[in-house]
Design a protein around this motif. Structure first.
Motif, PDB file in Angstrom:
ATOM      1  N   CYS A 105     -35.928  19.314  18.930  1.00 54.93           N
ATOM      2  CA  CYS A 105     -36.237  19.105  17.516  1.00 54.93           C
ATOM      3  C   CYS A 105     -37.575  19.710  17.100  1.00 54.93           C
ATOM      4  CB  CYS A 105     -36.220  17.610  17.196  1.00 54.93           C
ATOM      5  SG  CYS A 105     -34.573  16.882  17.213  1.00 54.93           S
ATOM      6  N   GLU A 139     -37.750  12.674  10.802  1.00 53.32           N
ATOM      7  CA  GLU A 139     -36.363  12.625  10.341  1.00 53.32           C
ATOM      8  C   GLU A 139     -35.421  13.440  11.222  1.00 53.32           C
ATOM      9  OE1 GLU A 139     -36.025  13.637   6.212  1.00 53.32           O
ATOM     10  OE2 GLU A 139     -37.721  12.362   5.624  1.00 53.32           O
ATOM     11  N   ARG A 140     -35.970  14.202  12.126  1.00 53.23           N
ATOM     12  CA  ARG A 140     -35.131  15.103  12.917  1.00 53.23           C
ATOM     13  C   ARG A 140     -34.247  14.394  13.942  1.00 53.23           C
ATOM     14  NH1 ARG A 140     -39.857  19.650  13.878  1.00 53.23           N
ATOM     15  NH2 ARG A 140     -40.520  19.682  11.687  1.00 53.23           N
ATOM     16  N   PRO A 141     -34.714  13.338  14.616  1.00 49.61           N
ATOM     17  CA  PRO A 141     -33.795  12.659  15.537  1.00 49.61           C
ATOM     18  C   PRO A 141     -32.531  12.153  14.844  1.00 49.61           C
ATOM     19  CG  PRO A 141     -36.048  12.019  16.015  1.00 49.61           C
ATOM     20  CD  PRO A 141     -36.087  12.787  14.726  1.00 49.61           C
ATOM     21  N   ALA A 142     -32.671  11.577  13.670  1.00 51.53           N
ATOM     22  CA  ALA A 142     -31.495  11.091  12.940  1.00 51.53           C
ATOM     23  C   ALA A 142     -30.599  12.247  12.529  1.00 51.53           C
ATOM     24  CB  ALA A 142     -31.935  10.287  11.720  1.00 51.53           C
ATOM     25  N   LYS A 165     -28.584  13.257  15.515  1.00 52.17           N
ATOM     26  CA  LYS A 165     -27.500  12.296  15.720  1.00 52.17           C
ATOM     27  C   LYS A 165     -26.363  12.544  14.732  1.00 52.17           C
ATOM     28  CE  LYS A 165     -25.621   8.568  17.530  1.00 52.17           C
ATOM     29  NZ  LYS A 165     -25.198   8.507  18.955  1.00 52.17           N
ATOM     30  N   ALA A 166     -26.707  12.780  13.491  1.00 53.07           N
ATOM     31  CA  ALA A 166     -25.687  13.029  12.475  1.00 53.07           C
ATOM     32  C   ALA A 166     -24.898  14.300  12.769  1.00 53.07           C
ATOM     33  CB  ALA A 166     -26.335  13.119  11.093  1.00 53.07           C
ATOM     34  N   ASP A 184     -26.432  13.224  21.152  1.00 58.80           N
ATOM     35  CA  ASP A 184     -26.940  11.946  21.655  1.00 58.80           C
ATOM     36  C   ASP A 184     -28.299  12.068  22.303  1.00 58.80           C
ATOM     37  OD1 ASP A 184     -24.671  10.433  20.891  1.00 58.80           O
ATOM     38  OD2 ASP A 184     -23.587  11.158  22.652  1.00 58.80           O
ATOM     39  N   ALA A 193     -38.632   6.338  15.384  1.00 53.74           N
ATOM     40  CA  ALA A 193     -37.723   7.346  14.841  1.00 53.74           C
ATOM     41  C   ALA A 193     -36.637   7.711  15.838  1.00 53.74           C
ATOM     42  CB  ALA A 193     -38.506   8.590  14.436  1.00 53.74           C
ATOM     43  N   ASP A 209     -34.420   4.370  16.361  1.00 55.12           N
ATOM     44  CA  ASP A 209     -33.590   4.066  15.195  1.00 55.12           C
ATOM     45  C   ASP A 209     -32.449   5.070  15.030  1.00 55.12           C
ATOM     46  OD1 ASP A 209     -35.296   1.961  14.724  1.00 55.12           O
ATOM     47  OD2 ASP A 209     -36.329   2.902  13.024  1.00 55.12           O
ATOM     48  N   ALA A 210     -32.665   6.291  15.494  1.00 54.48           N
ATOM     49  CA  ALA A 210     -31.615   7.308  15.399  1.00 54.48           C
ATOM     50  C   ALA A 210     -30.506   7.073  16.415  1.00 54.48           C
ATOM     51  CB  ALA A 210     -32.210   8.696  15.595  1.00 54.48           C
TER      52      ALA A 210
END
Length: 251
Positions: free
Chosen positions: A7, A18-21, A24-25, A29, A53, A56-57
């Protein structure tokens, strides 16, 4: 084989946290990062926000660089005399983040050459790598030594499998491993099959060459090379379009 997203080179259009989420999207994993802070020793709030972050992701932190100077054009701190204190102050911070997030691979970029200090650098790098390895061993992690390519990193001394392996063997700690970046090795004309089969490989990263784009944009037969590999593979390539359709070919 499992792919994780670096990331620090992908999803860069988003704020770092915001990059980990986003990864995931996109179906991943795992994530990895170059050192994600401006300071070698960030404040507790910054560390807690980064850890949150990732947690939570719902992704795993697969790999993390120790403090580096990539943003300033550097290639790590481990051999650089002027950065000795900065690097050593960072070790416990990086390993602490890794412990909190279950990360077991920490990348120790060797550092660019300093004219007239080459011998001193090599001695210091071995000392710093051994110290980092002993600290990392306490959380069950490995320290990675990476070979880069001399075209993009002309002042970086480790530009071959042999160069990196020699350093690893000279450190003499059992948890120091080779970061097998197929892009850099391909640029240097290395035998990629042999590199992947080396018993000291601790992590693999990919980008296609030339160009450092996503798989399928260059000449490296990544699908064939990675067939049968069962570890994490870090995606460390450039792709503003974030097109991950190529992964279907690997399933």
């Amino acid at each position: 084989m499992r792919f994780d997203v670096n990331c620090s080179i992908l999803f860069t259009g988003l704020p770092l946290l915001e990059r980990p989420a986003a990864a995931k999207a996109a179906g991943f994993d795992g994530v990895e990062f170059w050192w994600p802070f401006a300071a070698a020793v960030p404040d507790d709030h910054e560390v807690d926000a980064f850890v949150a972050a990732v947690e939570d992701a719902g992704v795993r932190l697969v790999g993390l660089n120790f403090a580096d100077d990539i943003a300033e054009g550097g290639r790590g701190l481990f051999s650089r005399p002027a950065d000795r204190a900065r690097l050593r102050d960072n070790l416990d911070v990086a390993i602490g983040i890794a412990e909190r997030l279950g990360c077991t691979a920490l990348n120790a970029l060797y550092g660019n050459r300093v004219a007239g200090q080459e011998r001193q650098q090599d001695v210091l790098a071995l000392e710093n790598l051994a110290l980092a390895a002993r600290k990392a061993a306490k959380i069950g992690a490995v320290v990675l030594v990476e070979a880069l390519n001399s075209y993009e990193s002309p002042s970086y001394p480790l530009v071959s499998v042999k160069g990196a392996i020699d350093v690893i063997e000279n450190v003499g700690e059992p948890n120091v491993r080779f970061l097998c970046d197929l892009y850099h090795l391909a640029r240097m004309g290395e035998d990629l099959t042999a590199a992947l089969a080396h018993p000291l490989v601790g992590h693999v990263q990919i980008a296609d060459a030339p160009g450092r784009g996503r798989p399928g944009t260059g000449e490296i037969p990544l699908k064939r090379l990675l067939d049968g590999y069962d570890g994490w593979v870090g995606l460390e390539y450039k792709d503003p379009g974030l097109d991950f359709d190529w992964i279907k070919e690997f399933s």
